[in-house]
Design a protein around this motif. Structure first.
Motif, short mmCIF file in Angstrom:
data_model
loop_
_atom_site.label_atom_id
_atom_site.label_comp_id
_atom_site.label_asym_id
_atom_site.label_seq_id
_atom_site.Cartn_x
_atom_site.Cartn_y
_atom_site.Cartn_z
N ALA A 225 0.82 -1.22 0.00
CA ALA A 225 0.00 0.00 0.00
C ALA A 225 0.85 1.27 0.00
N GLY A 226 2.17 1.11 0.06
CA GLY A 226 3.05 2.27 0.04
C GLY A 226 3.17 2.99 1.37
N ALA A 227 2.90 2.28 2.47
CA ALA A 227 2.89 2.91 3.78
C ALA A 227 4.24 3.52 4.17
N VAL A 228 5.35 2.94 3.66
CA VAL A 228 6.68 3.47 3.97
C VAL A 228 7.45 3.84 2.71
N GLY A 229 6.75 4.03 1.60
CA GLY A 229 7.40 4.41 0.36
C GLY A 229 8.13 3.24 -0.28
N ASN A 230 9.23 3.55 -0.94
CA ASN A 230 10.02 2.52 -1.62
C ASN A 230 10.90 1.77 -0.63
N VAL A 231 10.75 0.46 -0.59
CA VAL A 231 11.55 -0.36 0.33
C VAL A 231 12.98 -0.46 -0.20
N TRP A 232 13.94 -0.07 0.64
CA TRP A 232 15.35 -0.11 0.21
C TRP A 232 16.20 -1.06 1.06
N GLU A 233 15.62 -1.55 2.18
CA GLU A 233 16.37 -2.54 2.96
C GLU A 233 15.43 -3.36 3.83
N VAL A 234 15.73 -4.65 3.94
CA VAL A 234 15.05 -5.55 4.88
C VAL A 234 16.12 -6.16 5.77
N LYS A 235 15.86 -6.12 7.07
CA LYS A 235 16.82 -6.68 8.03
C LYS A 235 16.12 -7.78 8.84
N TRP A 236 16.82 -8.90 9.03
CA TRP A 236 16.27 -10.03 9.76
C TRP A 236 17.34 -10.63 10.64
N ARG A 237 17.01 -10.90 11.88
CA ARG A 237 17.94 -11.55 12.80
C ARG A 237 17.19 -12.66 13.51
N ALA A 238 17.80 -13.82 13.58
CA ALA A 238 17.14 -14.94 14.26
C ALA A 238 18.19 -15.85 14.87
N GLY A 239 17.81 -16.53 15.95
CA GLY A 239 18.74 -17.45 16.57
C GLY A 239 18.34 -17.83 17.97
N SER A 240 19.22 -18.58 18.58
CA SER A 240 18.99 -19.12 19.91
C SER A 240 20.35 -19.53 20.47
N LEU A 241 20.32 -20.39 21.47
CA LEU A 241 21.57 -20.95 21.98
C LEU A 241 21.92 -22.25 21.26
N GLY A 242 21.25 -22.49 20.14
CA GLY A 242 21.57 -23.64 19.32
C GLY A 242 20.59 -24.79 19.50
N PRO A 243 20.55 -25.70 18.53
CA PRO A 243 19.59 -26.80 18.58
C PRO A 243 19.85 -27.80 19.70
N LEU A 244 21.07 -27.84 20.19
CA LEU A 244 21.42 -28.77 21.27
C LEU A 244 21.99 -27.99 22.44
N SER A 245 21.31 -26.91 22.79
CA SER A 245 21.80 -26.05 23.86
C SER A 245 21.62 -26.72 25.22
N HIS A 246 21.98 -26.02 26.26
CA HIS A 246 21.95 -26.55 27.62
C HIS A 246 20.58 -27.18 27.91
N GLY A 247 20.61 -28.40 28.39
CA GLY A 247 19.37 -29.09 28.70
C GLY A 247 19.01 -30.18 27.70
N SER A 248 19.68 -30.19 26.54
CA SER A 248 19.41 -31.26 25.56
C SER A 248 19.86 -32.60 26.15
N THR A 249 19.05 -33.62 25.93
CA THR A 249 19.34 -34.91 26.52
C THR A 249 19.33 -36.03 25.49
N HIS A 250 19.89 -37.17 25.85
CA HIS A 250 19.80 -38.38 25.05
C HIS A 250 19.43 -39.50 26.00
N PRO A 251 18.97 -40.66 25.48
CA PRO A 251 18.46 -41.71 26.37
C PRO A 251 19.46 -42.23 27.39
N GLY A 252 20.74 -42.21 27.07
CA GLY A 252 21.72 -42.74 28.02
C GLY A 252 21.79 -44.26 27.96
#
Length: 231
Positions: free
Chosen positions: A10-37
């Motif tokens: 709809a042109g709410a902010v005029g011409n788009v000249w940049e998109v910024k995205w940041r995503a992440g975590s402490l990783g897929p196997l971060s503190h607390g990840s377990t295995h059956p043992g």
């Protein structure tokens, strides 16, 4: 995300000249990840055990780059509305020496008339800033951020004006999820959402491909997508 796209269209902010995205975590196997043992009782994984998984193996496709910049590649293509032309990628293993895959990565993307900055991390307990997407236009900025269990869309135009909070649009009835959207397409013939299209996703994957090649070469790499390569 869709409300922000409607505002862009709809042109709410005029011409788009940049998109910024940041995503992440402490990783897929971060503190607390377990295995059956060995005795069937769940125990916390050691660094060596984490390093032996595909998540932390570069050869197996592990790493933060594909894990998180994929979303940014999709959204940048969605909001900018054009295929990208080039990308510069950088990745590093900063806090997970037990694996050889990167735990942090950045891709800077060049579009014909815009830029995108895509950040991914497996090392971050708190981002400290809105993760976005942040959509910068010639007349203002759209910020999408999570507040509790919901997402908030804000339009900021600066120059002393108050930010405008925009209520999210309801999702189309009967198409509230990806699965429902696909089923609706198969049963009615109505087009799926743009981001589910094959050509659209080839454009997003081409950004990732160029970013990966750039991180390896240390050079700016052209986004030669599948259609370009075949042609």
């Amino acid at each position: 995300m869709r409300t922000a796209h409607r505002l862009v269209q709809a042109g709410a902010v005029g011409n788009v000249w940049e998109v910024k995205w940041r995503a992440g975590s402490l990783g897929p196997l971060s503190h607390g990840s377990t295995h059956p043992g060995v005795d069937g009782q769940a125990v916390e994984m050691t660094d060596a055990q984490k390093g032996a998984t595909w998540w932390h193996s570069a050869a197996a496709g592990g790493g933060a780059l594909l894990d998180y910049t994929c979303y940014g590649a999709c959204l940048a293509r969605y909001y900018i509305g054009q295929p990208a032309t080039a990308a510069y990628g950088m990745k590093a293993n900063l806090l997970t020496p037990y694996g050889d895959a990167e735990d942090n990565a950045v891709i800077t993307v060049r579009f014909p008339n815009a830029l995108a900055i895509l950040e991914a991390t497996w090392s971050c307990p708190d981002h400290g800033v809105p993760t976005g997407p942040l959509i910068y236009g010639s007349e203002g900025t759209i910020v999408v951020e999570r507040s509790g269990d919901r997402q908030v869309v804000t339009v900021r135009r600066g120059r002393g004006s108050e930010p405008e909070v925009v209520a999210p649009d309801p999702l189309p009835e009967g198409r509230e999820t990806l699965g429902k959207d696909v089923i609706n397409h198969l049963t009615t013939g109505e087009p799926m959402h743009e981001t589910l299209g094959l050509d659209f996703n080839l454009d997003a994957m081409a950004i990732l491909d160029a970013g990966i090649r750039s991180a390896a070469s240390g050079k700016l790499e052209l986004v030669n997508d599948v259609r370009w390569s075949i042609g």
